[in-house]
Design a protein around this motif. Structure first.
Motif, short mmCIF file in Angstrom:
data_model
loop_
_atom_site.label_atom_id
_atom_site.label_comp_id
_atom_site.label_asym_id
_atom_site.label_seq_id
_atom_site.Cartn_x
_atom_site.Cartn_y
_atom_site.Cartn_z
N GLN A 143 -40.03 33.74 -12.24
CA GLN A 143 -40.30 33.23 -13.62
C GLN A 143 -41.90 32.51 -13.40
OE1 GLN A 143 -38.59 33.60 -16.80
NE2 GLN A 143 -37.44 35.06 -15.12
N LEU A 144 -42.17 32.13 -14.57
CA LEU A 144 -43.47 31.62 -14.90
C LEU A 144 -43.37 30.35 -15.27
CD1 LEU A 144 -45.63 34.58 -16.50
CD2 LEU A 144 -45.27 33.88 -13.87
N PHE A 145 -44.16 29.33 -14.97
CA PHE A 145 -43.98 27.89 -15.40
C PHE A 145 -45.36 27.20 -15.57
CE2 PHE A 145 -40.24 29.03 -12.85
CZ PHE A 145 -39.06 28.55 -13.38
N ARG A 146 -45.47 26.47 -16.63
CA ARG A 146 -46.89 25.94 -16.75
C ARG A 146 -46.97 24.61 -16.34
NH1 ARG A 146 -50.88 27.67 -19.48
NH2 ARG A 146 -49.87 29.06 -20.77
N ILE A 147 -47.85 24.25 -15.58
CA ILE A 147 -47.91 22.84 -14.94
C ILE A 147 -48.23 21.95 -16.10
CG2 ILE A 147 -49.07 21.19 -13.46
CD1 ILE A 147 -49.85 23.66 -11.84
N TYR A 148 -47.22 20.88 -16.08
CA TYR A 148 -47.76 19.46 -17.21
C TYR A 148 -48.03 18.11 -16.59
CZ TYR A 148 -42.97 18.03 -16.74
OH TYR A 148 -41.48 17.68 -16.47
N SER A 149 -47.60 18.17 -15.21
CA SER A 149 -47.88 16.79 -14.50
C SER A 149 -48.06 17.02 -13.05
CB SER A 149 -46.51 16.04 -14.74
OG SER A 149 -46.61 14.59 -14.04
N ILE A 150 -48.98 16.38 -12.57
CA ILE A 150 -49.46 16.35 -11.15
C ILE A 150 -49.73 14.78 -10.92
CG2 ILE A 150 -50.94 17.20 -9.45
CD1 ILE A 150 -51.74 19.37 -11.35
N THR A 151 -48.94 14.47 -9.82
CA THR A 151 -49.07 13.00 -9.47
C THR A 151 -49.04 13.14 -7.66
OG1 THR A 151 -46.61 12.72 -9.40
CG2 THR A 151 -47.80 12.15 -11.29
N LYS A 152 -49.37 11.84 -7.08
CA LYS A 152 -49.21 12.06 -5.82
C LYS A 152 -48.10 10.80 -5.49
CE LYS A 152 -52.91 11.89 -3.00
NZ LYS A 152 -53.85 11.58 -2.25
N ASN A 153 -47.41 11.42 -4.29
CA ASN A 153 -46.36 10.55 -3.80
C ASN A 153 -47.20 9.38 -3.06
OD1 ASN A 153 -44.27 9.27 -2.16
ND2 ASN A 153 -42.99 11.00 -2.28
N HIS A 154 -47.26 8.07 -3.06
CA HIS A 154 -47.83 7.07 -2.39
C HIS A 154 -47.06 6.93 -1.08
CE1 HIS A 154 -50.85 6.45 -5.33
NE2 HIS A 154 -50.05 6.60 -6.09
N GLU A 155 -45.98 7.35 -0.95
CA GLU A 155 -45.21 7.23 0.45
C GLU A 155 -45.76 8.04 1.40
OE1 GLU A 155 -40.96 7.12 -0.27
OE2 GLU A 155 -41.00 5.53 -1.46
N ASN A 156 -45.90 9.22 0.97
CA ASN A 156 -46.42 10.44 2.17
C ASN A 156 -47.72 11.01 1.68
OD1 ASN A 156 -45.56 12.03 0.16
ND2 ASN A 156 -43.39 12.51 1.27
N ASN A 179 -48.08 13.32 -0.59
CA ASN A 179 -47.94 14.67 -0.99
C ASN A 179 -48.22 14.70 -2.43
OD1 ASN A 179 -47.22 15.54 1.68
ND2 ASN A 179 -45.22 15.17 1.37
N ILE A 180 -48.37 15.72 -3.01
CA ILE A 180 -48.48 16.03 -4.46
C ILE A 180 -47.11 16.40 -4.99
CG2 ILE A 180 -49.85 17.26 -6.04
CD1 ILE A 180 -51.56 15.48 -4.16
N ILE A 181 -47.01 15.71 -6.08
CA ILE A 181 -45.93 16.14 -6.83
C ILE A 181 -46.39 16.89 -8.14
CG2 ILE A 181 -43.63 15.29 -8.12
CD1 ILE A 181 -43.95 14.48 -5.06
N VAL A 182 -45.70 18.14 -8.27
CA VAL A 182 -45.91 19.19 -9.35
C VAL A 182 -44.82 19.39 -10.32
CG1 VAL A 182 -46.97 21.33 -10.25
CG2 VAL A 182 -47.71 20.16 -8.21
N HIS A 183 -44.78 19.15 -11.57
CA HIS A 183 -43.95 19.28 -12.38
C HIS A 183 -44.53 20.26 -13.49
CE1 HIS A 183 -40.97 15.92 -11.64
NE2 HIS A 183 -42.05 15.36 -11.57
N ALA A 184 -43.61 21.49 -13.94
CA ALA A 184 -43.97 22.45 -14.73
C ALA A 184 -42.70 22.69 -15.43
CB ALA A 184 -44.61 23.58 -13.97
N GLN A 185 -43.05 23.42 -16.67
CA GLN A 185 -42.00 23.92 -17.46
C GLN A 185 -42.13 25.49 -17.82
OE1 GLN A 185 -42.11 21.52 -20.96
NE2 GLN A 185 -44.00 22.18 -21.61
N HIS A 186 -41.03 25.93 -18.26
CA HIS A 186 -41.05 27.62 -18.53
C HIS A 186 -41.97 27.97 -19.46
CE1 HIS A 186 -39.48 31.69 -19.31
NE2 HIS A 186 -39.11 31.67 -18.03
N ILE A 187 -42.71 29.14 -19.21
CA ILE A 187 -43.66 29.42 -20.16
C ILE A 187 -43.16 29.48 -21.47
CG2 ILE A 187 -43.10 32.06 -19.78
CD1 ILE A 187 -46.77 30.55 -19.75
N THR A 188 -42.26 29.75 -21.87
CA THR A 188 -41.71 29.92 -23.29
C THR A 188 -41.83 28.67 -24.09
OG1 THR A 188 -39.44 29.52 -22.57
CG2 THR A 188 -39.92 31.78 -22.88
#
Length: 215
Positions: free
Chosen positions: A70-83, A85-94
């Protein structure tokens, strides 16, 4: 396999787009019946595509066995300050349909398929989505005005979901309202048989015990 794609695609990509997100540390999708359908990923901050991860770009990932990729559009990109790493949230293309607009949708004795297709064909802006239903018999009526297609389908008083009923399937550029998704496989779910754990949360933080009227 998880791949990253440009933001302007209008059909399911058969290639790897901008590349494979091999350095994904954690990646999974969550779907609620008639609710949200999202993708979550934790990505190595030194991954080779880290600079290509941008809001609005699209991730192709396997959601589940029956739905496949399935396709998901990215709406949020943040950094985990503990490690780091990059945290990415995306919602379905619809969910792109929420950015469109329908001025008026008046349905008189229409089937579920007819009313869904009328919403899809009444938007101000053209779109690549197939908005439909598998039900061609259930007839009803409603009037909906000045909102986006997703609100008309399931997010407001008099919506298709409220009047006609059903269960929404999001399958890439297809938004389909079924009477019922899936089928009964005869599987019985029981504790200590195929459920290995159970967690319950009780929250009374928003509990209201008194109402105080005033004028």
């Amino acid at each position: 396999m998880i791949t990253l794609h440009e933001s302007n695609i209008t059909s399911f990509p058969l290639d790897n787009g901008l590349g494979l997100l091999r350095e994904a540390i954690v990646a999974y999708t969550e779907e609620e019946l008639n609710g949200m359908f999202e993708f979550y990923m934790e990505y190595d901050s030194e991954g080779h595509l880290v600079d290509e991860l941008r809001e609005e770009r699209i991730i192709k990932a396997k959601a589940q066995d029956k739905l496949g990729y399935q396709l998901f559009r990215i709406y949020s990109i943040t950094k985990n300050h503990e490690n780091d790493n990059i945290i990415v949230h995306a919602q379905h293309i619809t969910y792109d349909l929420a950015n469109n607009f329908v001025e008026k949708m008046e349905a008189r004795n229409l089937t579920k398929k007819q009313v869904m297709e009328k919403i899809g064909n009444s938007t101000v802006e053209p779109h690549p989505f197939n908005v439909t239903s598998s039900n061609t018999t259930t007839v009803s009526s409603t009037n909906l005005y000045r909102t986006n297609p997703l609100q008309m389908i399931a997010g407001m008083e008099g919506s298709v979901l409220q009047i006609w009923g059903g269960q929404i399937e999001r399958d890439n550029f297809n938004l389909i309202l079924h009477d019922r998704r899936g089928h009964d496989d005869g599987v019985k779910v029981s504790y200590e048989k195929n459920i290995t754990g159970l967690e319950a949360t009780f929250d009374t933080s928003n509990l209201v015990t008194r109402i105080f009227p005033f004028v």
